[in-house]
Write an enzyme that holds these catalytic residues in place. Structure first.
Site, PDB file in Angstrom:
ATOM      1  N   LYS A   1       9.600  -0.677  14.164  1.00 54.46           N
ATOM      2  CA  LYS A   1      10.128  -0.279  12.846  1.00 54.46           C
ATOM      3  C   LYS A   1      11.189   0.806  13.014  1.00 54.46           C
ATOM      4  O   LYS A   1      12.254   0.757  12.397  1.00 54.46           O
ATOM      5  CB  LYS A   1       9.003   0.293  11.966  1.00 54.46           C
ATOM      6  CG  LYS A   1       8.027  -0.721  11.412  1.00 54.46           C
ATOM      7  CD  LYS A   1       7.072  -0.008  10.435  1.00 54.46           C
ATOM      8  CE  LYS A   1       5.869  -0.843  10.099  1.00 54.46           C
ATOM      9  NZ  LYS A   1       4.863  -0.135   9.322  1.00 54.46           N
TER      10      LYS A   1
ATOM     11  N   GLU B   1      -4.193  -6.988  14.951  1.00 52.44           N
ATOM     12  CA  GLU B   1      -3.713  -5.653  14.571  1.00 52.44           C
ATOM     13  C   GLU B   1      -4.872  -4.642  14.679  1.00 52.44           C
ATOM     14  O   GLU B   1      -4.652  -3.461  14.883  1.00 52.44           O
ATOM     15  CB  GLU B   1      -3.134  -5.668  13.147  1.00 52.44           C
ATOM     16  CG  GLU B   1      -2.085  -4.599  12.922  1.00 52.44           C
ATOM     17  CD  GLU B   1      -1.390  -4.677  11.568  1.00 52.44           C
ATOM     18  OE1 GLU B   1      -2.045  -4.428  10.542  1.00 52.44           O
ATOM     19  OE2 GLU B   1      -0.181  -4.962  11.536  1.00 52.44           O
TER      20      GLU B   1
ATOM     21  N   HIS C   1      -4.090 -33.623  17.548  1.00 58.16           N
ATOM     22  CA  HIS C   1      -2.921 -34.394  17.984  1.00 58.16           C
ATOM     23  C   HIS C   1      -1.814 -33.464  18.448  1.00 58.16           C
ATOM     24  O   HIS C   1      -0.644 -33.858  18.494  1.00 58.16           O
ATOM     25  CB  HIS C   1      -2.451 -35.294  16.840  1.00 58.16           C
ATOM     26  CG  HIS C   1      -3.516 -36.268  16.436  1.00 58.16           C
ATOM     27  ND1 HIS C   1      -3.666 -37.494  17.038  1.00 58.16           N
ATOM     28  CD2 HIS C   1      -4.532 -36.144  15.546  1.00 58.16           C
ATOM     29  CE1 HIS C   1      -4.717 -38.109  16.503  1.00 58.16           C
ATOM     30  NE2 HIS C   1      -5.268 -37.301  15.601  1.00 58.16           N
TER      31      HIS C   1
ATOM     32  N   GLU D   1      10.661  -4.449   4.580  1.00 56.16           N
ATOM     33  CA  GLU D   1      10.803  -5.844   4.142  1.00 56.16           C
ATOM     34  C   GLU D   1      10.467  -5.982   2.656  1.00 56.16           C
ATOM     35  O   GLU D   1      11.189  -6.611   1.888  1.00 56.16           O
ATOM     36  CB  GLU D   1       9.855  -6.754   4.940  1.00 56.16           C
ATOM     37  CG  GLU D   1      10.163  -6.858   6.419  1.00 56.16           C
ATOM     38  CD  GLU D   1       9.410  -5.842   7.252  1.00 56.16           C
ATOM     39  OE1 GLU D   1       9.164  -4.716   6.783  1.00 56.16           O
ATOM     40  OE2 GLU D   1       9.067  -6.177   8.402  1.00 56.16           O
TER      41      GLU D   1
ATOM     42  N   GLY E   1      -4.755  -1.919   5.182  1.00 61.81           N
ATOM     43  CA  GLY E   1      -3.881  -3.021   4.748  1.00 61.81           C
ATOM     44  C   GLY E   1      -4.498  -4.394   4.993  1.00 61.81           C
ATOM     45  O   GLY E   1      -4.570  -5.233   4.096  1.00 61.81           O
ATOM     46  N   ARG E   2      -4.970  -4.631   6.206  1.00 57.90           N
ATOM     47  CA  ARG E   2      -5.494  -5.969   6.544  1.00 57.90           C
ATOM     48  C   ARG E   2      -6.911  -6.201   6.015  1.00 57.90           C
ATOM     49  O   ARG E   2      -7.485  -7.251   6.231  1.00 57.90           O
ATOM     50  CB  ARG E   2      -5.390  -6.215   8.041  1.00 57.90           C
ATOM     51  CG  ARG E   2      -6.044  -5.165   8.901  1.00 57.90           C
ATOM     52  CD  ARG E   2      -5.598  -5.268  10.357  1.00 57.90           C
ATOM     53  NE  ARG E   2      -6.088  -4.142  11.150  1.00 57.90           N
ATOM     54  CZ  ARG E   2      -5.468  -2.980  11.267  1.00 57.90           C
ATOM     55  NH1 ARG E   2      -4.329  -2.758  10.633  1.00 57.90           N
ATOM     56  NH2 ARG E   2      -5.987  -2.021  12.016  1.00 57.90           N
TER      57      ARG E   2
ATOM     58  N   LYS F   1       0.842  -1.200   0.000  1.00 52.89           N
ATOM     59  CA  LYS F   1       0.000   0.000   0.000  1.00 52.89           C
ATOM     60  C   LYS F   1       0.881   1.255   0.000  1.00 52.89           C
ATOM     61  O   LYS F   1       0.666   2.176  -0.761  1.00 52.89           O
ATOM     62  CB  LYS F   1      -0.912  -0.035   1.236  1.00 52.89           C
ATOM     63  CG  LYS F   1      -1.855   1.134   1.340  1.00 52.89           C
ATOM     64  CD  LYS F   1      -2.820   0.966   2.487  1.00 52.89           C
ATOM     65  CE  LYS F   1      -3.572   2.262   2.733  1.00 52.89           C
ATOM     66  NZ  LYS F   1      -4.486   2.191   3.858  1.00 52.89           N
TER      67      LYS F   1
HETATM   68  O1  F6P Z   1       2.460  -4.202   9.945  1.00 53.06           O
HETATM   69  C1  F6P Z   1       2.029  -2.937   9.673  1.00 53.06           C
HETATM   70  C2  F6P Z   1       1.463  -2.794   8.285  1.00 53.06           C
HETATM   71  O2  F6P Z   1       1.269  -1.441   8.048  1.00 53.06           O
HETATM   72  C3  F6P Z   1       0.169  -3.578   8.052  1.00 53.06           C
HETATM   73  O3  F6P Z   1      -0.951  -2.952   8.550  1.00 53.06           O
HETATM   74  C4  F6P Z   1       0.188  -3.723   6.578  1.00 53.06           C
HETATM   75  O4  F6P Z   1      -0.708  -4.698   6.159  1.00 53.06           O
HETATM   76  C5  F6P Z   1       1.632  -4.087   6.352  1.00 53.06           C
HETATM   77  O5  F6P Z   1       2.349  -3.289   7.284  1.00 53.06           O
HETATM   78  C6  F6P Z   1       2.156  -3.875   4.970  1.00 53.06           C
HETATM   79  O6  F6P Z   1       2.071  -2.545   4.568  1.00 53.06           O
HETATM   80  P1  F6P Z   1       2.259  -2.137   3.049  1.00 53.06           P
HETATM   81  O7  F6P Z   1       1.176  -2.779   2.250  1.00 53.06           O
HETATM   82  O8  F6P Z   1       2.184  -0.646   3.029  1.00 53.06           O
HETATM   83  O9  F6P Z   1       3.617  -2.620   2.596  1.00 53.06           O
END
Ligand code: F6P
Length: 538
Positions: free
Chosen positions: A503, A352, A383, A211, A266-267, A205
């Site tokens: 972060k 979250e 199990h 990452e 995002g979620r 987003k």
């Molecule tokens: O973990 C925090 C967060 O902002 C989530 O809410 C989101 O889904 C994820 O990082 C990834 O964010 P982006 O889509 O901006 O890379």
């Protein structure tokens, strides 16, 4: 007034004292109609909530609590696009993503559907080109492998649905998902792939997530290395983002960017362009079936009275255990191997959203909010951790999810699966007492160990079959359940400030670990020792 000082909350506390020791066994014996009275159907799903430690009065008190939180108004505020995500000043409109494109979704006088439909059409064009081999890589070869790079909401939803609907997917194309900044993730996912036949979807987003950008840059280097030309990027990368400037800076042509909007959290972004990998894999028709399932639950949620509203009822039951029984956890147990990633997906969606300790007025809350969500598919979980569910000291309410028909009929596997599904719910609820054990001639000294006290609550969610539609409804069921709980707890469910500190600290620590900055005494002694260990051994 604070949530837990309301008359409705206090009435529930008193009621809890009266009924907390009632056993499900006697509740069922006393009321033969109990199951019929505690069953709901909607959006292709069936919910039996009779195996909960409630009596009819419990539900009416919980519904009073929902009313005191002005739930109906809150639902309308969300659907109508009010900026209910106040700390980020954003609307929350993921429901528009699965609204039928032919009918308008008006927010502040503006119809959102032309834009939503526009992105869907572009997704369809590209998905068809890719899956039919018309999209050619830089050297003219069709694409065989798709690698979706994203994390959190830009990964967990797509990967969960990819696994869940594998049986509906185009098996000629393999979709790989890379999320972890641990280089092993990317390395393993591209192992053996030919860059000339590989297309990366960079799903973020913000297009700034550490990452994702690290993986995207390494993927770009791998493509450029393999295909020996800067120009290769345009044929091997598609961006999914709200941040066009960053997409261009990365080197992706805006023509190959699928956009979405700041009103998609995002979620909650699975049904936006973030689900593009799914459209490629499932095909356009199945993707729309998934959206239709989501929409059916959105409609059910918006239009059904609270007492018959599945997300509302599930949410209130969750509040009952969380805030009155003091349960800390909630297990989600899909009896379907395809749903193996469903609990992990829900962990982000729920934890979250509702892992918050400050209320909407900015005050610390003095009651529990979101539970720890965990689970595994049945029968594997049986199990592993079911021992604790049956005989441990913790009360863990469980959601069992099952389907009447198997996706892959094979002998009596499905009947065995579902026999276990039903058996576990019965065992948890009714247990096994001394009389029964003695009748089975269990030695007296073993009776304490072989006793099951029962009275362990569960919900049972059923659908006819795992299909794109039923999966969509199931996901939306949980999305709205989470929303309702946030309303009851008077917290903001759509921000996630709690992920920021880690972060920021990681940004500060990185230069030390890569040797660009000297280690200063600004860290605590434990962190200093750990840095030292890493530097000595790297
Ligand atoms: O973990 C925090 C967060 O902002 C989530 O809410 C989101 O889904 C994820 O990082 C990834 O964010 P982006 O889509 O901006 O890379």
């Amino acid at each position: 007034m604070k949530t837990n000082e309301k008359a409705e909350w206090l009435a529930l506390s008193q009621h809890f004292q009266q009924i907390k020791d009632l056993h499900l066994g006697s509740l069922f014996r006393e009321n033969p109609k109990r199951a019929n009275q505690m069953t709901l159907e909607g959006a292709g799903l069936y919910l039996d909530y009779a195996k909960n430690r409630i009596v009819p009065e419990t539900m009416s008190l919980l519904l009073d609590l929902a009313q005191s939180a002005e739930l109906t108004t809150e639902i309308e505020r969300m659907f109508s696009g009010e900026r209910i995500n106040r700390t980020e000043n954003r609307s929350v409109l993921h429901m528009a993503l699965r609204h039928p494109t032919a009918s308008p979704y008006i927010v502040n006088g503006v119809d959102l559907m032309p834009e939503v439909g526009g992105v869907l059409s572009r997704m369809e064009q590209l998905a068809v080109q890719i899956s039919t081999g018309q999209w050619l890589g830089y050297t003219g070869k069709p694409i065989k492998n798709i690698v979706n790079i994203g994390i959190g909401g830009s990964d967990l939803g797509p990967v969960m649905v990819y696994e869940a609907l594998k049986a509906y997917s185009n098996r000629d194309l393999t979709i790989h998902y890379v999320s972890n900044v641990d280089s092993s993730h990317l390395t393993e996912q591209i192992f053996g792939l030919n860059p000339a036949e590989t297309l990366f979807l960079i799903a973020s987003k913000t297009f700034t997530t550490q990452e994702t950008m690290a993986n995207a840059n390494s993927a770009k280097a791998w493509i450029l290395d393999g295909l020996c030309s800067e120009a290769a990027t345009s044929r091997h990368f598609i961006a999914i983002s709200t941040n066009a400037a960053k997409v261009v800076e990365f080197g992706i042509d805006p023509e190959y960017m699928l956009g979405f909007w700041d009103w998609v959290g995002g979620r909650y972004s699975l049904t936006s362009a973030i689900g593009f990998s799914l459209m490629i894999s499932l095909g356009v028709g199945n993707f729309h079936r998934l959206l239709a399932g989501f929409h059916a639950m959105d409609k059910h949620f918006r239009e059904t009275p609270h007492a018959e509203n599945m997300p509302v009822v599930l949410a209130l039951l969750g509040v009952w255990y969380n805030n009155f029984f003091g349960c800390q956890a909630q297990a989600v147990l899909p009896y379907n191997q395809y749903l193996s990633r469903f609990p992990a997906y829900l962990q982000q969606a729920d934890m979250e959203s509702n892992g918050k300790s400050v209320d909407r007025e900015g005050n610390p809350v003095s009651y529990q909010t979101g539970p720890v969500i965990w689970g595994e598919p049945g029968t594997n979980g049986q199990h592993a951790f079911f021992q604790l569910l049956h005989q441990g000291t913790k009360l863990v309410p469980c959601d069992f999810i099952g389907f009447a028909k198997p996706v892959n009929p094979l002998g009596d596997h499905h009947q065995k699966l579902m026999a276990n599904f039903l058996a576990q719910q019965e065992a948890l609820a009714f247990g096994k007492g001394v009389t029964e054990l003695r009748a089975e001639k269990i030695p007296e000294n073993l009776i304490p160990y072989r006793t099951f006290e029962g009275n362990r609550p569960s919900n049972c969610i059923l659908a006819e079959k795992l299909t794109p539609e039923s999966l969509g409804s199931l996901i939306a069921l949980y999305e709205h359940k989470i929303f309702v709980q946030g309303v009851i707890w008077n917290i903001f469910s759509f921000d996630q400030w709690g992920v920021e500190l880690g972060k920021q600290l990681a940004e500060k620590l990185l230069p030390v670990l890569i040797g660009e900055d000297k280690m200063e005494e600004k860290h605590d002694s434990s962190t200093l020792n750990l840095i030292n260990y890493l530097l000595r051994h790297q």
